[in-house]
Design a protein around this motif. Sequence first.
Motif, PDB file in Angstrom:
ATOM      1  N   GLY A 180      -4.202   1.297  -7.737  1.00 44.27           N
ATOM      2  CA  GLY A 180      -5.240   0.011  -7.776  1.00 44.27           C
ATOM      3  C   GLY A 180      -5.668  -0.027  -9.352  1.00 44.27           C
ATOM      4  N   ASP A 181      -5.545   1.274  -9.849  1.00 46.98           N
ATOM      5  CA  ASP A 181      -5.471   1.281 -11.136  1.00 46.98           C
ATOM      6  C   ASP A 181      -4.574   0.511 -11.683  1.00 46.98           C
ATOM      7  OD1 ASP A 181      -7.968   3.085 -11.028  1.00 46.98           O
ATOM      8  OD2 ASP A 181      -7.144   4.816 -11.709  1.00 46.98           O
ATOM      9  N   VAL A 203      -5.949  -6.581  -6.823  1.00 46.51           N
ATOM     10  CA  VAL A 203      -6.489  -5.628  -6.074  1.00 46.51           C
ATOM     11  C   VAL A 203      -6.984  -6.171  -4.671  1.00 46.51           C
ATOM     12  CG1 VAL A 203      -7.201  -3.577  -5.549  1.00 46.51           C
ATOM     13  CG2 VAL A 203      -5.930  -3.995  -7.984  1.00 46.51           C
ATOM     14  N   THR A 228      -3.106  -2.651  -2.357  1.00 49.09           N
ATOM     15  CA  THR A 228      -4.771  -2.429  -1.488  1.00 49.09           C
ATOM     16  C   THR A 228      -5.219  -1.367  -2.150  1.00 49.09           C
ATOM     17  OG1 THR A 228      -2.946  -1.100   0.087  1.00 49.09           O
ATOM     18  CG2 THR A 228      -3.692  -3.334   0.790  1.00 49.09           C
ATOM     19  N   GLU A 229      -6.510  -1.118  -2.002  1.00 47.92           N
ATOM     20  CA  GLU A 229      -7.198   0.070  -3.156  1.00 47.92           C
ATOM     21  C   GLU A 229      -6.781   1.402  -2.308  1.00 47.92           C
ATOM     22  OE1 GLU A 229      -9.037   0.608  -6.220  1.00 47.92           O
ATOM     23  OE2 GLU A 229     -10.526  -0.574  -5.181  1.00 47.92           O
ATOM     24  N   GLY A 230      -6.800   1.962  -3.882  1.00 49.30           N
ATOM     25  CA  GLY A 230      -5.821   3.437  -3.198  1.00 49.30           C
ATOM     26  C   GLY A 230      -5.204   3.800  -4.568  1.00 49.30           C
ATOM     27  N   ARG A 272      -4.430  -3.201 -11.348  1.00 54.79           N
ATOM     28  CA  ARG A 272      -5.728  -3.735 -13.109  1.00 54.79           C
ATOM     29  C   ARG A 272      -5.181  -3.939 -13.891  1.00 54.79           C
ATOM     30  NH1 ARG A 272      -9.008  -0.430  -9.212  1.00 54.79           N
ATOM     31  NH2 ARG A 272     -10.134  -1.465  -7.713  1.00 54.79           N
ATOM     32  N   PRO A 292      -9.195  -4.849  -1.280  1.00 55.85           N
ATOM     33  CA  PRO A 292      -9.886  -4.321  -0.280  1.00 55.85           C
ATOM     34  C   PRO A 292      -9.514  -3.500   0.622  1.00 55.85           C
ATOM     35  CG  PRO A 292     -11.353  -5.953  -0.173  1.00 55.85           C
ATOM     36  CD  PRO A 292     -10.208  -6.250  -1.016  1.00 55.85           C
ATOM     37  N   PRO A 293      -9.228  -2.192   1.509  1.00 53.62           N
ATOM     38  CA  PRO A 293      -8.855  -1.983   2.491  1.00 53.62           C
ATOM     39  C   PRO A 293      -9.285  -2.678   4.025  1.00 53.62           C
ATOM     40  CG  PRO A 293     -10.477   0.195   1.709  1.00 53.62           C
ATOM     41  CD  PRO A 293     -10.453  -1.320   0.557  1.00 53.62           C
ATOM     42  N   GLU A 347       1.171  -1.271   0.162  1.00 52.20           N
ATOM     43  CA  GLU A 347      -0.012  -0.228  -0.428  1.00 52.20           C
ATOM     44  C   GLU A 347       0.722   1.181  -0.581  1.00 52.20           C
ATOM     45  OE1 GLU A 347      -2.143  -0.600   3.523  1.00 52.20           O
ATOM     46  OE2 GLU A 347      -0.806   0.264   4.645  1.00 52.20           O
TER      47      GLU A 347
END
Length: 238
Positions: free
Chosen positions: A77-78, A87, A72-74, A81, A89-90, A47
Amino acid sequence: MADIRIKGRMVNAIRISLDTNDHDAIRQQLSPKLQAAFPPGTLAVIESSVEQELIALIQLLIDLEVQPMAVTEGLLGDQARAIQFPVLPPDRQLEEIKATKEQVVEVKPEAAVVASDHPVAAAPVVAHVTSYHDEILRTGQCIVQHNGDIILNAGLNSGSEIIASGNIHVYGSARGRLIAGAGGNTAARIFCHSLESELISIAGTYCVADDIPPHVVKKSVHIYLNDQLELVFEALQF
């Protein structure tokens, strides 16, 4: 017979949180920490609070003998992907609270007898800690014990969590998440007065609420791993 079976399995992974995108600084600061505490090939979730070049960062971590498994998503993330990198989730934000009291037992391994005129280094003292908590563990709270067992004299609500490297005892309704044997202790066990948990895990092998055997739900239960590292739910008779 089906050719494919799906089993639940949790894995141990570290989380690497970065506040810099200076890879030289990351290497300099991270390398000694990894060498001191984690074996080569340790799984890692990444992260970052700043923009990063993800592919270069993944390669850096591989060079440091860490195996990146997800971000982690944030901010990352892009990029993740775009290269089909996982990815996550938090994390749920839980408040880690202190147990009501702790009992520490120091165990000093017996030193080997060596026929030598040279002094032998003293064997390290190992501390086994038992955490006792006398109040209900409320939603959003967690108790963690990395060096022993946890005994909860009340119960725990949904959305709470207990994590112990050793055994867990719950003398009340267990409605949250129970994670025993954290760190890989396959001999760890869980004892519940009334099993209603969201998740049960011992040494990474887990079971969610929907898969708990119906005959032990809301019953007094002893949970352990068998020789095949499968969770066994044994109803206790009083």
